[in-house]
Design a protein around this motif. Structure first.
Motif, PDB file in Angstrom:
ATOM      1  N   UNK A 451     -37.431  30.507 -78.609  1.00 25.04           N
ATOM      2  CA  UNK A 451     -37.283  29.193 -79.240  1.00 25.04           C
ATOM      3  C   UNK A 451     -38.295  29.080 -80.373  1.00 25.04           C
ATOM      4  N   UNK A 452     -37.864  28.575 -81.521  1.00 24.85           N
ATOM      5  CA  UNK A 452     -38.755  28.399 -82.672  1.00 24.85           C
ATOM      6  C   UNK A 452     -38.760  26.937 -83.112  1.00 24.85           C
ATOM      7  N   UNK A 453     -39.848  26.539 -83.751  1.00 28.42           N
ATOM      8  CA  UNK A 453     -40.004  25.168 -84.253  1.00 28.42           C
ATOM      9  C   UNK A 453     -41.087  25.168 -85.327  1.00 28.42           C
ATOM     10  N   UNK A 454     -41.138  24.109 -86.157  1.00 33.55           N
ATOM     11  CA  UNK A 454     -42.125  24.091 -87.254  1.00 33.55           C
ATOM     12  C   UNK A 454     -43.572  24.011 -86.784  1.00 33.55           C
ATOM     13  N   UNK A 455     -43.823  23.335 -85.643  1.00 30.51           N
ATOM     14  CA  UNK A 455     -45.195  23.196 -85.157  1.00 30.51           C
ATOM     15  C   UNK A 455     -45.184  23.139 -83.636  1.00 30.51           C
ATOM     16  N   UNK A 456     -46.385  23.059 -83.060  1.00 27.19           N
ATOM     17  CA  UNK A 456     -46.509  23.136 -81.620  1.00 27.19           C
ATOM     18  C   UNK A 456     -45.842  21.991 -80.886  1.00 27.19           C
ATOM     19  N   UNK A 457     -46.020  20.760 -81.373  1.00 26.66           N
ATOM     20  CA  UNK A 457     -45.412  19.612 -80.699  1.00 26.66           C
ATOM     21  C   UNK A 457     -43.894  19.616 -80.826  1.00 26.66           C
ATOM     22  N   UNK A 461     -41.139  19.724 -77.730  1.00 25.66           N
ATOM     23  CA  UNK A 461     -40.008  18.800 -77.655  1.00 25.66           C
ATOM     24  C   UNK A 461     -38.680  19.551 -77.612  1.00 25.66           C
ATOM     25  N   UNK A 462     -38.589  20.656 -78.351  1.00 24.01           N
ATOM     26  CA  UNK A 462     -37.352  21.452 -78.318  1.00 24.01           C
ATOM     27  C   UNK A 462     -37.163  22.084 -76.950  1.00 24.01           C
ATOM     28  N   UNK A 463     -38.238  22.547 -76.335  1.00 21.28           N
ATOM     29  CA  UNK A 463     -38.145  23.096 -74.985  1.00 21.28           C
ATOM     30  C   UNK A 463     -37.673  22.029 -74.004  1.00 21.28           C
ATOM     31  N   UNK A 554     -45.649  32.861 -71.926  1.00 15.23           N
ATOM     32  CA  UNK A 554     -44.425  32.307 -72.499  1.00 15.23           C
ATOM     33  C   UNK A 554     -44.676  31.550 -73.793  1.00 15.23           C
ATOM     34  N   UNK A 555     -45.917  31.481 -74.221  1.00 15.01           N
ATOM     35  CA  UNK A 555     -46.280  30.684 -75.402  1.00 15.01           C
ATOM     36  C   UNK A 555     -46.831  31.629 -76.469  1.00 15.01           C
ATOM     37  N   UNK A 556     -46.036  31.891 -77.496  1.00 13.72           N
ATOM     38  CA  UNK A 556     -46.476  32.775 -78.571  1.00 13.72           C
ATOM     39  C   UNK A 556     -47.258  32.036 -79.639  1.00 13.72           C
ATOM     40  N   UNK A 564     -43.631  28.233 -85.084  1.00 17.62           N
ATOM     41  CA  UNK A 564     -44.190  28.450 -83.755  1.00 17.62           C
ATOM     42  C   UNK A 564     -43.090  28.998 -82.850  1.00 17.62           C
ATOM     43  N   UNK A 565     -43.486  29.785 -81.852  1.00 18.70           N
ATOM     44  CA  UNK A 565     -42.529  30.425 -80.955  1.00 18.70           C
ATOM     45  C   UNK A 565     -42.925  30.237 -79.500  1.00 18.70           C
ATOM     46  N   UNK A 566     -41.918  30.118 -78.661  1.00 12.92           N
ATOM     47  CA  UNK A 566     -42.122  30.091 -77.208  1.00 12.92           C
ATOM     48  C   UNK A 566     -40.934  30.763 -76.539  1.00 12.92           C
ATOM     49  N   UNK A 567     -41.125  31.153 -75.287  1.00  6.43           N
ATOM     50  CA  UNK A 567     -40.120  31.887 -74.516  1.00  6.43           C
ATOM     51  C   UNK A 567     -39.670  31.040 -73.335  1.00  6.43           C
TER      52      UNK A 567
END
Length: 744
Positions: A451-457, A461-463, A554-556, A564-567
């Motif tokens: 999952x990708x997003x512009x910033x950490x928050x 929220x996308x997760x 799980x947090x890249x 930003x990326x997360x798994x």
């Protein structure tokens, strides 16, 4: 430069290699036990590569043991102490998320409390008031916000049993012992420490049951298996060679001389391969020791030529020996074109070993005194009748029919990308790991959503937005488990929303609670003031805590190229779930990845590429031999090419072929070329026929024994060589005979 000077120069080089090897053997990381060294370099995107590396790194450093049996809690405590005593870092403190999250509890609101009305909230507070110490608990946290959230978010099967985490399954209590390694799981010292701790544990608790999960167990099993096979198969190969040579030559001195090229080949290959690759994989050594067993071929041809023809061979003999080396090196070094570091290391090891053996024969053995026994000539005479007689057509017709049948079978050949060929772990260990993951309801990590997003928050929220579709798959039984960082760390927006909802609950429910319980009027003001003063839980705070440590894998986080990326780690998925996940990943900020399927496809592609190289190698070698041997080229090509075709035909009847089958065919091609070239140069020589027969027999001992290896990669390679080398020897009489209707 004179022959004598070159011989001394070769001796000096071997002395340097000896000194280098002694230095390397003192390095703790010289021997590499990683089966992953055989994996191809990934051609996937940089983001997927980072995700794979992060998941792999987390898996490498962790281990899990479930202890069952008559006294599982006591046994688990003892095992934990034994692991700590040998330097393995078993968890020493129980994870207490209630203590770590107490200050941030106001932003952590469970779905149950979100849906509760004021009457339900008041009733919940009254229930808490009736518990021991309830008055103080209600004053601090009237609705038990943190307890409710922890129960919902950490509602796995584990419960504390006499201070140890455990779970109940089918009437059996399993107690968890987990830990974090401080060193590489591939380090032999770490594996030995683990083995000693578990061995001592089994002595103390013979009735205890253990379920193991973690890369260190697979690495230790692979290393033990490689070492065992290196000693057993290597010893069997050496003993078989000694017996064979004794029966033919009957001189201990001759036997020793025949083994000298093997020793010199190993002495050159081992330190130089370690120097080029930073170490030597144990599978390379198992494979390489067997390959260098064919290095004795050069000594065999020289010995038979000197004993049965002339003590000083002619230049024609040395030309054939050099041509055999060159063509064999072409077949081996083709592996350098593959993107698999392990195969490139094996190719380098084999090429250096063969070169060292050839130089030893050329510079040393030809100058040493000859020792002759009548048994050698007798063996040559007994083998001579195996040559086909002139005018025999049925053998040729039979061979043609077999080749046509093999070609028909090859037309239906399938390439296999099964990861079984790269997995040396015992089936029991694989089953144990799957059972541990099932009992703990943990995702395996082989498939995930990136999952990708512009910033950490925005990423959190996308997760959170993906929970709904994933929960549907979970509730339907299509997905066994899933987890991501936002399951435990709400976004700041969600925390603010939770705090607002909780404040409204205080205003609506606490007046009725005071009236029913007689609690002081200041309760509401204290609760609201504590809520307003409480900090928010940030990603940095959560991931640095022991409770949030599992989410770190799980947090890249922020990426250098932006975003930003997360798994989202996923468990076992049905075909319907896989289809739904792939449909979900159509969104531009999502990517579905199945590591097992991706690697299988990559291995199948690599097998096709190697098959193309095999065909190209046959073509190039055919052109080279036609140019060098003219009309006699068919003699040199029939044993290796015919053996490759017949072996492929046999393998196609028992299933698909994989990468290591094709690797074995490359070796059959290289070995068969030696036999073919000498048969083309001296088709009527009894010395050549004896040397070729001994060469095939010794190569069968060196390679064919790998068919009995428990390591899938070596087994497939050995089986291919066993078939291919047998066919090579069977085809040499055809190469030495006249074709019906032709002359040579």
């Amino acid at each position: 430069m004179s022959q004598r000077a070159l011989a001394w120069l070769w001796a000096a080089l071997l002395l340097v290699c000896t000194a280098l090897l002694l230095t390397q053997l003192r390095q703790p990381d010289f021997w590499d036990t990683r089966i992953t060294a055989l994996l191809p370099a990934s051609d996937q995107s940089a983001r997927l590569q980072r995700a794979d590396n992060q998941l792999a790194g987390a898996f490498e450093s962790q281990f899990v043991l479930l202890v069952g049996g008559p006294q599982p809690v006591a046994a688990a405590r003892d095992l934990k102490q034994r692991l700590q005593a040998v330097g393995l870092s078993a968890d020493q403190t129980d994870n207490r998320p209630d203590q770590q999250l107490d200050a941030y509890r106001y932003g952590l609101l469970s779905d149950e409390l979100h849906a509760a009305d004021s009457e339900q909230l008041s009733a919940r507070a009254l229930e808490r008031l009736l518990l021991p110490g309830g008055s103080e608990a209600v004053s601090r946290d009237p609705f038990g916000v943190l307890d409710s959230w922890l129960q919902e978010r950490f509602s796995g099967p584990l419960r504390l049993r006499q201070g140890m985490p455990g779970l109940q399954h089918d009437g059996q209590l399993w107690v968890l012992v987990s830990g974090q390694l401080q060193a590489s799981p591939y380090a032999l010292e770490v594996q030995q420490q683990l083995h000693s701790a578990l061995a001592a544990f089994h002595v103390q608790w013979p009735e205890a049951q253990l379920l193991r999960s973690g890369l260190i167990f697979h690495a230790a099993a692979g290393a033990t298996q490689a070492q065992r096979e290196m000693s057993s198969l290597g010893l069997a190969s050496v003993l078989g060679l000694c017996l064979l040579f004794w029966l033919v030559f009957r001189r201990l001195r001759t036997l020793a001389l025949l083994l000298v090229p093997i020793a010199c080949g190993l002495l050159l290959a081992l330190p130089l391969t370690g120097l080029l690759f930073g170490g030597v994989n144990l599978l390379t050594l198992v494979f390489g020791v067997s390959i260098i067993g064919i290095a004795v071929d050069y000594a065999l041809h020289l010995q038979c030529q000197r004993q049965l023809v002339a003590e000083q061979p002619e230049q024609r003999f040395w030309s054939a020996l050099l041509l055999g080396l060159v063509t064999t090196l072409v077949a081996y070094l083709g592996q350098l074109l593959t993107p698999m570091p392990g195969l490139r290391q094996m190719a380098c090891f084999a090429a250096l070993g063969l070169l060292g053996a050839w130089l030893t024969v050329r510079l040393w053995l030809a100058q040493w005194p000859l020792s002759v026994h009548p048994a050698t000539a007798a063996a040559a005479r007994r083998l001579a009748p195996l040559r086909l007689r002139e005018g025999q057509r049925w053998p040729w017709i039979s061979l043609l029919v077999l080749l046509l049948l093999a070609l028909a079978a090859i037309s239906r050949l399938q390439f296999s990308g099964s990861l079984q060929q790269l997995n040396p772990s015992p089936p029991q260990l694989i089953a144990e790991q799957q059972q541990v993951q099932t009992l703990l309801q943990q995702p395996g990590g082989s498939r995930y959503l990136l999952v990708s997003a512009p910033d950490g928050q925005a990423l959190l929220q996308r997760l959170e937005s993906l929970d709904a579709p994933l929960q549907q798959l979970l509730a339907a039984g299509e997905l066994s488990a899933y987890t991501h960082t936002a399951r435990h760390l709400p976004s700041l927006a969600r925390q603010q929303y939770n705090r607002h909802a909780l404040r409204q609950g205080y205003l609506q429910a606490l007046p009725a609670l005071r009236a029913a319980s007689g609690l002081p009027e200041r309760l509401q003001q204290q609760a609201v003031a504590a809520l307003d003063a409480a900090p928010l839980l940030t990603a940095a705070l959560w991931l640095d805590s022991s409770a949030g440590a599992p989410d770190a894998a799980l947090w890249l986080g922020a990426q250098t190229e932006g975003g930003w990326l997360a798994i989202i780690a996923l468990g076992e998925a049905s075909p319907a779930a896989i289809s739904a996940l792939q449909q979900l990943a159509i969104a531009p900020d999502l990517l579905y990845h199945d590591r097992v399927a991706s690697l299988s496809a990559q291995l199948a592609h690599l097998a096709r590429s190697m098959a193309s190289w095999l065909a190209l190698a046959v073509l190039l070698l055919g052109l080279l031999l036609c140019w060098r041997l003219r009309r006699a080229a068919w003699r040199a090509l029939l044993p290796p090419v015919g053996a490759v075709v017949l072996t492929l035909g046999c393998l196609s009847l028992v299933g698909g072929i994989g990468l290591f089958h094709l690797l074995g065919l490359l070796l059959v091609l290289g070995i068969g070329l030696d036999a073919g070239i000498f048969s083309a140069q001296e088709p009527d020589s009894e010395a050549t026929w004896l040397a070729v027969s001994l060469s095939c027999a010794s190569s069968l001992l060196a390679f064919g024994l790998l068919a009995f290896s428990a390591t899938p990669a070596l087994h497939f390679l050995g089986l291919t060589c066993l078939l291919g080398l047998a066919f090579t020897w069977a085809l040499v009489p055809f190469a030495r005979a006249e074709r019906p209707g032709f002359s040579h």
